[in-house]
Design an enzyme around this catalytic site. Structure first.
Site, PDB file in Angstrom:
ATOM      1  N   GLU A  65       0.828  -1.047  -0.085  1.00  0.00           N
ATOM      2  CA  GLU A  65      -0.041   0.255   0.030  1.00  0.00           C
ATOM      3  C   GLU A  65       0.865   1.174   0.015  1.00  0.00           C
ATOM      4  O   GLU A  65       0.522   2.483  -0.715  1.00  0.00           O
ATOM      5  CB  GLU A  65      -1.099   0.121   1.284  1.00  0.00           C
ATOM      6  CG  GLU A  65      -1.931   1.071   1.285  1.00  0.00           C
ATOM      7  CD  GLU A  65      -3.294   0.984   1.463  1.00  0.00           C
ATOM      8  OE1 GLU A  65      -4.105   1.987   1.443  1.00  0.00           O
ATOM      9  OE2 GLU A  65      -3.572  -0.257   2.123  1.00  0.00           O
ATOM     10  N   GLY A  85      -6.464   4.858  -0.788  1.00  0.00           N
ATOM     11  CA  GLY A  85      -6.952   3.417  -0.996  1.00  0.00           C
ATOM     12  C   GLY A  85      -8.448   3.038  -0.838  1.00  0.00           C
ATOM     13  O   GLY A  85      -9.030   3.511   0.056  1.00  0.00           O
ATOM     14  N   HIS A  92      -0.175 -14.284  -0.682  1.00  0.00           N
ATOM     15  CA  HIS A  92       1.102 -14.532   0.029  1.00  0.00           C
ATOM     16  C   HIS A  92       1.711 -15.754  -0.496  1.00  0.00           C
ATOM     17  O   HIS A  92       1.100 -16.970  -0.527  1.00  0.00           O
ATOM     18  CB  HIS A  92       1.110 -14.499   1.510  1.00  0.00           C
ATOM     19  CG  HIS A  92       0.619 -13.367   1.998  1.00  0.00           C
ATOM     20  ND1 HIS A  92       1.378 -11.936   2.054  1.00  0.00           N
ATOM     21  CD2 HIS A  92      -0.723 -12.898   2.642  1.00  0.00           C
ATOM     22  CE1 HIS A  92       0.356 -11.078   2.536  1.00  0.00           C
ATOM     23  NE2 HIS A  92      -0.736 -11.574   2.850  1.00  0.00           N
ATOM     24  N   ARG A  94       5.147 -16.782  -0.639  1.00  0.00           N
ATOM     25  CA  ARG A  94       6.457 -17.558  -0.181  1.00  0.00           C
ATOM     26  C   ARG A  94       6.993 -17.102   1.349  1.00  0.00           C
ATOM     27  O   ARG A  94       6.924 -15.794   1.203  1.00  0.00           O
ATOM     28  CB  ARG A  94       7.656 -17.345  -0.997  1.00  0.00           C
ATOM     29  CG  ARG A  94       9.078 -17.936  -0.966  1.00  0.00           C
ATOM     30  CD  ARG A  94      10.114 -17.725  -1.898  1.00  0.00           C
ATOM     31  NE  ARG A  94       9.895 -19.033  -2.956  1.00  0.00           N
ATOM     32  CZ  ARG A  94       9.420 -18.869  -4.055  1.00  0.00           C
ATOM     33  NH1 ARG A  94       8.842 -17.692  -4.610  1.00  0.00           N
ATOM     34  NH2 ARG A  94       8.999 -19.900  -4.876  1.00  0.00           N
ATOM     35  N   HIS A 109      -3.510   1.110 -14.342  1.00  0.00           N
ATOM     36  CA  HIS A 109      -4.557   1.976 -14.765  1.00  0.00           C
ATOM     37  C   HIS A 109      -4.622   3.338 -14.148  1.00  0.00           C
ATOM     38  O   HIS A 109      -4.439   3.425 -12.827  1.00  0.00           O
ATOM     39  CB  HIS A 109      -5.960   1.619 -14.789  1.00  0.00           C
ATOM     40  CG  HIS A 109      -7.128   2.565 -14.867  1.00  0.00           C
ATOM     41  ND1 HIS A 109      -7.228   2.893 -16.023  1.00  0.00           N
ATOM     42  CD2 HIS A 109      -7.697   3.077 -13.957  1.00  0.00           C
ATOM     43  CE1 HIS A 109      -8.439   3.929 -15.940  1.00  0.00           C
ATOM     44  NE2 HIS A 109      -8.581   4.009 -14.482  1.00  0.00           N
ATOM     45  N   GLY A 111      -6.322   6.733 -14.237  1.00  0.00           N
ATOM     46  CA  GLY A 111      -7.520   7.436 -14.791  1.00  0.00           C
ATOM     47  C   GLY A 111      -7.926   8.614 -13.861  1.00  0.00           C
ATOM     48  O   GLY A 111      -6.952   9.011 -12.961  1.00  0.00           O
TER      49      GLY A 111
END
Length: 142
Positions: A65, A85, A92, A94, A109, A111
């Protein structure tokens, strides 16, 4: 995708902005940038491990994030817009016990009202640790 950032990216300024935040506390450091991607590292240590000694999935999501939101905000006019956000997912893949992981956010994208970023986190051998997708809303600041 071609150049998506509004201006040349100053990694030192991004890292300075992150001091005294969760980003700085976890040791996340922005390290590289391209036309449509941003990269950062995060240590796998006591700050980012879960009780069983593995990189905490939540720490991977914080790295994802951080990268996607930071990259998204570099695409908008900071005087009138901010990216926040809307949704994030993470697979996940490994386990990592020590060292450093590197995340790279790439624009899928960009926009007017939404952005979508894919974040790939790899271990020091370049093997995928986590794949994440972040959707951002572009909103007016005033």
């Amino acid at each position: 995708m071609s150049q998506v950032f509004r201006a040349p990216v100053n990694l030192d300024a991004l890292n300075a902005l992150s001091r005294d935040t969760l980003i700085g506390h976890l040791g996340i450091v922005f390290t590289a940038v391209g036309d449509d991607w941003l990269q950062a590292t995060m240590p796998v240590d006591a700050r980012t491990r879960q009780p069983y000694g593995l990189l905490h999935g939540g720490a991977s999501v914080v790295l994802a994030e951080t990268l996607g939101s930071s990259a998204g905000n570099l695409c908008v006019d900071p005087d009138s817009q901010v990216c926040v956000g809307l949704e994030i997912n993470a697979n996940h893949l490994r386990a990592v016990r020590e060292g450093v992981v590197t995340g790279t956010a790439r624009a899928l994208h960009v926009g007017r009202t939404t952005q979508v970023w894919e974040i790939r986190i790899e271990n020091s051998a370049g093997k995928p640790v986590c794949i994440s997708r972040l959707t951002l809303a572009v909103v007016a600041t005033a």
